[in-house]
Design an enzyme around this catalytic site. Structure first.
Site, PDB file in Angstrom:
ATOM      1  N   TYR A  15      -7.861   4.327 -11.705  1.00 29.77           N
ATOM      2  CA  TYR A  15      -8.185   3.238 -10.763  1.00 29.77           C
ATOM      3  C   TYR A  15      -8.577   1.974 -11.532  1.00 29.77           C
ATOM      4  CZ  TYR A  15     -11.024   0.640  -7.346  1.00 29.77           C
ATOM      5  OH  TYR A  15     -11.571  -0.343  -6.548  1.00 29.77           O
ATOM      6  N   GLU A  65     -14.995  -1.172 -11.976  1.00 28.27           N
ATOM      7  CA  GLU A  65     -14.410  -0.074 -12.757  1.00 28.27           C
ATOM      8  C   GLU A  65     -13.518  -0.592 -13.882  1.00 28.27           C
ATOM      9  OE1 GLU A  65     -14.990   3.163 -12.705  1.00 28.27           O
ATOM     10  OE2 GLU A  65     -16.378   3.149 -11.012  1.00 28.27           O
ATOM     11  N   SER A  93     -12.487  -4.845  -9.406  1.00 26.57           N
ATOM     12  CA  SER A  93     -13.535  -3.811  -9.339  1.00 26.57           C
ATOM     13  C   SER A  93     -14.323  -3.722 -10.631  1.00 26.57           C
ATOM     14  CB  SER A  93     -12.871  -2.461  -9.078  1.00 26.57           C
ATOM     15  OG  SER A  93     -13.757  -1.406  -9.365  1.00 26.57           O
TER      16      SER A  93
HETATM   17  P1  NAP Z   1     -10.360   0.885   1.809  1.00 27.54           P
HETATM   18  O1  NAP Z   1     -11.311   1.001   2.959  1.00 27.54           O
HETATM   19  O2  NAP Z   1      -9.936   2.146   1.119  1.00 27.54           O
HETATM   20  O3  NAP Z   1      -9.087   0.089   2.292  1.00 27.54           O
HETATM   21  C1  NAP Z   1      -7.858   0.158   1.600  1.00 27.54           C
HETATM   22  C2  NAP Z   1      -6.768  -0.334   2.504  1.00 27.54           C
HETATM   23  O4  NAP Z   1      -5.517  -0.214   1.828  1.00 27.54           O
HETATM   24  C3  NAP Z   1      -6.649   0.460   3.801  1.00 27.54           C
HETATM   25  O5  NAP Z   1      -6.393  -0.445   4.842  1.00 27.54           O
HETATM   26  C4  NAP Z   1      -5.447   1.339   3.528  1.00 27.54           C
HETATM   27  O6  NAP Z   1      -4.754   1.736   4.674  1.00 27.54           O
HETATM   28  C5  NAP Z   1      -4.591   0.408   2.716  1.00 27.54           C
HETATM   29  N1  NAP Z   1      -3.554   1.126   2.003  1.00 27.54           N
HETATM   30  C6  NAP Z   1      -3.719   2.162   1.141  1.00 27.54           C
HETATM   31  N2  NAP Z   1      -2.531   2.593   0.717  1.00 27.54           N
HETATM   32  C7  NAP Z   1      -1.578   1.842   1.337  1.00 27.54           C
HETATM   33  C8  NAP Z   1      -0.168   1.806   1.303  1.00 27.54           C
HETATM   34  N3  NAP Z   1       0.536   2.667   0.553  1.00 27.54           N
HETATM   35  N4  NAP Z   1       0.468   0.889   2.058  1.00 27.54           N
HETATM   36  C9  NAP Z   1      -0.229   0.039   2.849  1.00 27.54           C
HETATM   37  N5  NAP Z   1      -1.564   0.024   2.917  1.00 27.54           N
HETATM   38  C10 NAP Z   1      -2.241   0.909   2.156  1.00 27.54           C
HETATM   39  O7  NAP Z   1     -10.985  -0.050   0.672  1.00 27.54           O
HETATM   40  P2  NAP Z   1     -12.191  -1.117   0.792  1.00 27.54           P
HETATM   41  O8  NAP Z   1     -13.476  -0.406   0.522  1.00 27.54           O
HETATM   42  O9  NAP Z   1     -12.039  -1.923   2.020  1.00 27.54           O
HETATM   43  O10 NAP Z   1     -11.904  -2.015  -0.479  1.00 27.54           O
HETATM   44  C11 NAP Z   1     -11.084  -3.174  -0.390  1.00 27.54           C
HETATM   45  C12 NAP Z   1     -10.576  -3.540  -1.767  1.00 27.54           C
HETATM   46  O11 NAP Z   1     -11.681  -3.799  -2.628  1.00 27.54           O
HETATM   47  C13 NAP Z   1      -9.775  -2.428  -2.443  1.00 27.54           C
HETATM   48  O12 NAP Z   1      -8.736  -3.000  -3.177  1.00 27.54           O
HETATM   49  C14 NAP Z   1     -10.768  -1.782  -3.373  1.00 27.54           C
HETATM   50  O13 NAP Z   1     -10.131  -1.191  -4.486  1.00 27.54           O
HETATM   51  C15 NAP Z   1     -11.612  -2.988  -3.772  1.00 27.54           C
HETATM   52  N6  NAP Z   1     -12.972  -2.620  -4.158  1.00 27.54           N
HETATM   53  C16 NAP Z   1     -13.765  -1.992  -3.258  1.00 27.54           C
HETATM   54  C17 NAP Z   1     -15.048  -1.646  -3.641  1.00 27.54           C
HETATM   55  C18 NAP Z   1     -15.981  -0.991  -2.668  1.00 27.54           C
HETATM   56  O14 NAP Z   1     -17.082  -0.618  -3.081  1.00 27.54           O
HETATM   57  N7  NAP Z   1     -15.634  -0.874  -1.404  1.00 27.54           N
HETATM   58  C19 NAP Z   1     -15.522  -1.948  -4.923  1.00 27.54           C
HETATM   59  C20 NAP Z   1     -14.659  -2.573  -5.800  1.00 27.54           C
HETATM   60  C21 NAP Z   1     -13.389  -2.935  -5.423  1.00 27.54           C
HETATM   61  P3  NAP Z   1      -5.122   3.136   5.402  1.00 27.54           P
HETATM   62  O15 NAP Z   1      -6.334   2.818   6.210  1.00 27.54           O
HETATM   63  O16 NAP Z   1      -3.922   3.455   6.187  1.00 27.54           O
HETATM   64  O17 NAP Z   1      -5.385   4.127   4.294  1.00 27.54           O
END
Ligand code: NAP
Length: 314
Positions: free
Chosen positions: A140, A118, A116
């Site tokens: 984070y 961040e 990220s």
């Molecule tokens: P997201 O929609 O929040 O998805 C996170 C996933 O992790 C969800 O499937 C969630 O399951 C799962 N999860 C959370 N806690 C868990 C646990 N304890 N055990 C098992 N599964 C768990 O995030 P995203 O936007 O798709 O982002 C994907 C990745 O890219 C993440 O690592 C995020 O930090 C990184 N990222 C995203 C962005 C962005 O702008 N979107 C930017 C930079 C980096 P639930 O649905 O059950 O909660």
């Protein structure tokens, strides 16, 4: 894939299935996964590192995508220890298990870490690229920085690890707890007469917003690229939250957005970076990555979706 039910995970599942790839994904125990979705869900909590490791050893995958964990800065302030565990230690368990599979099988395993912007904290250079110092300013970013450094450590040990330093990316699948979706949903509901105001925090923060499926495409390209490394995935253009608000309301047919938007200073976040904007030059040159949606197109797609959800006259 971890995080298969998240925003990016859902797009990545669709992308890989369309390629004919056999997909296994972790889901949080207790989460509902529709049957017959074409991929195999495994109920593993990311805090259960033994379970995660055993799963990787058993499946012996060719590619591992780590998308799971706590993905919001705001939530990381509320749950800093869980953030470290899910977004810092779980990636370590995955990297270690992937290396064990590679060593045991003699077959290369490729790992993509969803890192990220961040990790850069409050960078003193704009735009940020792969050489920008890692100096996070929130739990984070710190957890992501730990995993980012470990990606390099395991790369040194001979594992093909791509750390994709993702800048913000959005879609209609973004949860409403994120500011972009809060804005597009709010604009749509106000346009349809379902709400009369939208309360936001910092309108001046500037972010580099891209289209989530494009960022998933970058991660797949990074996995398949000959060389492992770090890849900044961004648009290279920053917009203020206020620009997002104006564009979203205009798309919903409202020009005087100021009438509806209220600023609550209580929503300002500690350590919020004033400006994050990435230089995607390396990913463009070496991965052949391009974007399909610019800022206006992504705001438009999200507002159109939320107008449809809100119902009523088009
Ligand atoms: P997201 O929609 O929040 O998805 C996170 C996933 O992790 C969800 O499937 C969630 O399951 C799962 N999860 C959370 N806690 C868990 C646990 N304890 N055990 C098992 N599964 C768990 O995030 P995203 O936007 O798709 O982002 C994907 C990745 O890219 C993440 O690592 C995020 O930090 C990184 N990222 C995203 C962005 C962005 O702008 N979107 C930017 C930079 C980096 P639930 O649905 O059950 O909660």
């Amino acid at each position: 894939m971890t995080g298969a039910t998240g925003q990016d995970g859902s797009y990545l599942v669709e992308r890989l299935l369309a390629e004919g790839v056999v997909v296994h994904g972790t889901v949080r125990p207790g989460d509902e996964v529709p049957v017959g979705v074409g991929w195999t869900p495994h109920a593993v909590d990311l805090a259960d590192r033994d379970g995660l490791r055993a799963l990787v050893l058993r499946l012996a995958p060719d590619e591992v995508y780590n998308l799971g964990g706590i993905s919001s800065v705001a939530r990381s302030w509320a749950e800093p220890e869980a953030t470290a565990e899910l977004s810092g230690l779980a990636p370590l368990a995955l990297l270690d298990a992937a290396l064990a599979v590679q060593d045991a099988s003699g077959r290369a395993v490729r790992v993509v870490q969803a890192s990220s912007a961040e990790i850069f904290g409050h960078p003193d250079r704009v735009p940020q690229d792969e050489s920008t110092p890692v100096a996070p300013r929130n739990p984070y970013g710190a957890a992501k920085a730990f995993a980012h450094h470990l990606a390099a450590v395991y790369r040194e040990r001979g594992l093909h690890v791509a750390s994709c330093v993702l800048f913000n990316h959005e879609s209609p699948r973004r949860p409403e707890t994120f500011v972009t979706r809060k804005i597009t949903r709010g604009a749509a509901r106000i346009a349809r007469g379902l709400d009369d105001r939208l309360v936001l925090g910092n309108l001046a923060a500037r972010r580099d917003w891209g289209w989530a499926p494009d960022y998933v495409d970058a991660m797949v390209r990074a996995a398949r690229h000959d060389g492992a490394g770090d890849w900044v995935v961004a648009t290279g253009r920053a917009h203020a939250v206020e620009d997002f608000v104006r564009a979203a309301f205009a798309r919903a047919g409202i020009d005087d957005w100021e009438r509806y938007v209220h600023v609550d200073t209580g929503l300002l976040r500690p350590g919020d970076a004033p400006e994050l904007v990435g230089d995607p030059g390396r990913a463009e040159r070496e991965l052949g990555w391009t974007r399909t949606h610019d800022f206006e197109a992504l705001v438009g797609a999200m507002v159109d979706h939320d107008l449809a959800v809100a119902g009523g006259a088009a």
